[in-house]
Design an enzyme around this catalytic site. Sequence first.
Site, PDB file in Angstrom:
ATOM      1  CG  ASN A  11      39.355  35.958  43.443  1.00  0.00           C
ATOM      2  OD1 ASN A  11      39.753  35.651  44.577  1.00  0.00           O
ATOM      3  ND2 ASN A  11      40.007  36.798  42.652  1.00  0.00           N
ATOM      4  NE  ARG A  90      43.645  34.887  43.444  1.00  0.00           N
ATOM      5  CZ  ARG A  90      43.792  35.961  44.195  1.00  0.00           C
ATOM      6  NH1 ARG A  90      42.736  36.635  44.594  1.00  0.00           N
ATOM      7  NH2 ARG A  90      44.991  36.361  44.548  1.00  0.00           N
ATOM      8  CG  HIS A 179      49.912  38.924  41.956  1.00  0.00           C
ATOM      9  ND1 HIS A 179      50.703  39.983  42.379  1.00  0.00           N
ATOM     10  CD2 HIS A 179      48.684  39.168  42.436  1.00  0.00           C
ATOM     11  CE1 HIS A 179      49.966  40.821  43.078  1.00  0.00           C
ATOM     12  NE2 HIS A 179      48.737  40.349  43.129  1.00  0.00           N
ATOM     13  NE  ARG A 240      49.259  43.034  50.537  1.00  0.00           N
ATOM     14  CZ  ARG A 240      48.943  42.211  49.549  1.00  0.00           C
ATOM     15  NH1 ARG A 240      49.768  41.258  49.183  1.00  0.00           N
ATOM     16  NH2 ARG A 240      47.796  42.340  48.925  1.00  0.00           N
ATOM     17  CD  GLU A 389      44.698  37.998  38.631  1.00  0.00           C
ATOM     18  OE1 GLU A 389      44.153  39.124  38.624  1.00  0.00           O
ATOM     19  OE2 GLU A 389      45.347  37.563  39.586  1.00  0.00           O
TER      20      GLU A 389
END
Length: 404
Positions: A11, A90, A179, A240, A389
């Site tokens: 990832n 990913r 996500h 963010r 994940e």
Amino acid sequence: MSSEKNILVLNCGSSSLKFAVINSTTAETVISGLAERLGSNKATIAIKYNGEKQVVKLTENNQHLGAIEYLVSDLHTKNLSNSLTAVGHRVVHGGEVFTSSVIVTEHVINEIIRTSGLAPLHNPANLVGIQAAQKSFPTLPQVVVFDTAFHQTMPQHAYMYAIDRDLYTGKGLRRYGFHGTSHYFVSQEAAKHLKQSPAETSVITVHLGNGCSICAIENGQSVDTSMGLTPAEGLVMGTRSGDVDPGLIIYLMNQFNYSGQQIDDLLNKQSGLLGLSKMSNDCRTLEEAVFGDDKKLKEQAKLALDVFCYRVAKYIASYTVALSHLDAIVFTGGIGENSDYIRAQVISQLSILNIKLAKDLNEKARFGAFGEIQAPDSQFKVLVIPTNEEWVIAQDAARLSESK
Ligand code: ADP
């Protein structure tokens, strides 16, 4: 050496590389780690193996490629590379082309390059990972798993921005969502827990980590999600802002001469929990300040967490619109899995929907705990489910490489 069927999961973030070797039959994580601050003179790689963690400074070759080369030679030394049967990657943005995971081909690589404009920090890093793995393991199948793929079932009324539609048809400007792997995984786990078929299970999944997003899942399919064209839309996150008035951007440009780069830095790196609290992007640090003695820090941290929780509650309530029935609300991600404070603040604002938590169950649900935390008289179930994940990537890589 661990037994057969090991999948290397890579990832590549914009300046990091998370990796793991996972046994796709037993789900055991054989080796895992993280390379951070890649591209800087502080680049390091940490590898966890057999209960021990080793951290090494990446001095000369400190980019993604250097980290991957270090990892590959470490896998050789530990005699693990021969046990690998596939590599799973990913990839952040799959545009509209990829609705599920795929085996890497030249066509796939070209499409990822074509989509890179929509994820300029991430897709190029993801590609470096793919190309380095192809070079190091030329005989192994490479599989890519997209953050956006799960959300490709969103109906048009959920993914279109109300702007000139030519910008969608000509330039692909629409909401994509991210996500996806996490929302998919926890919704499947929720269905298992509820002893229902995923195709009949409707949940609102709330992923709260450094990045945060929420997803309405109707009968197993994503029908709306809070991130949009980029992962900047929606919930308040570590750094963010999430949703802001587009007029704010125009105002900053016209009145204060902000450049595109300054706006990007402001909204993606200096906002969210960090911007509001002026202390930290880390939820734990802010919770400590809320319960600490310093009045000023307490006020700043509380405001940041209040805005964060209010936004999550507002999204949960609004996503009931997207669903015909609701089996459970599911919390996941570092904050969702561990913070009873945040979960309590969020759910307390949903009393009009008659959703309530059991205080003791909520307080116990942390550090990998899995289960229901609602009060007996709550109209809807509330679950805490740790996400995984890497496991989804490993499973997809195993499945696709076997069927090749
Ligand atoms: P990423 O999005 O980078 O994968 P994580 O899912 O690991 O991030 O989430 C990181 C966030 O989880 C941080 O804000 C951290 O403070 C928060 N977190 C982790 N453990 C706890 C805890 N026990 N209580 C509150 N917040 C926590």
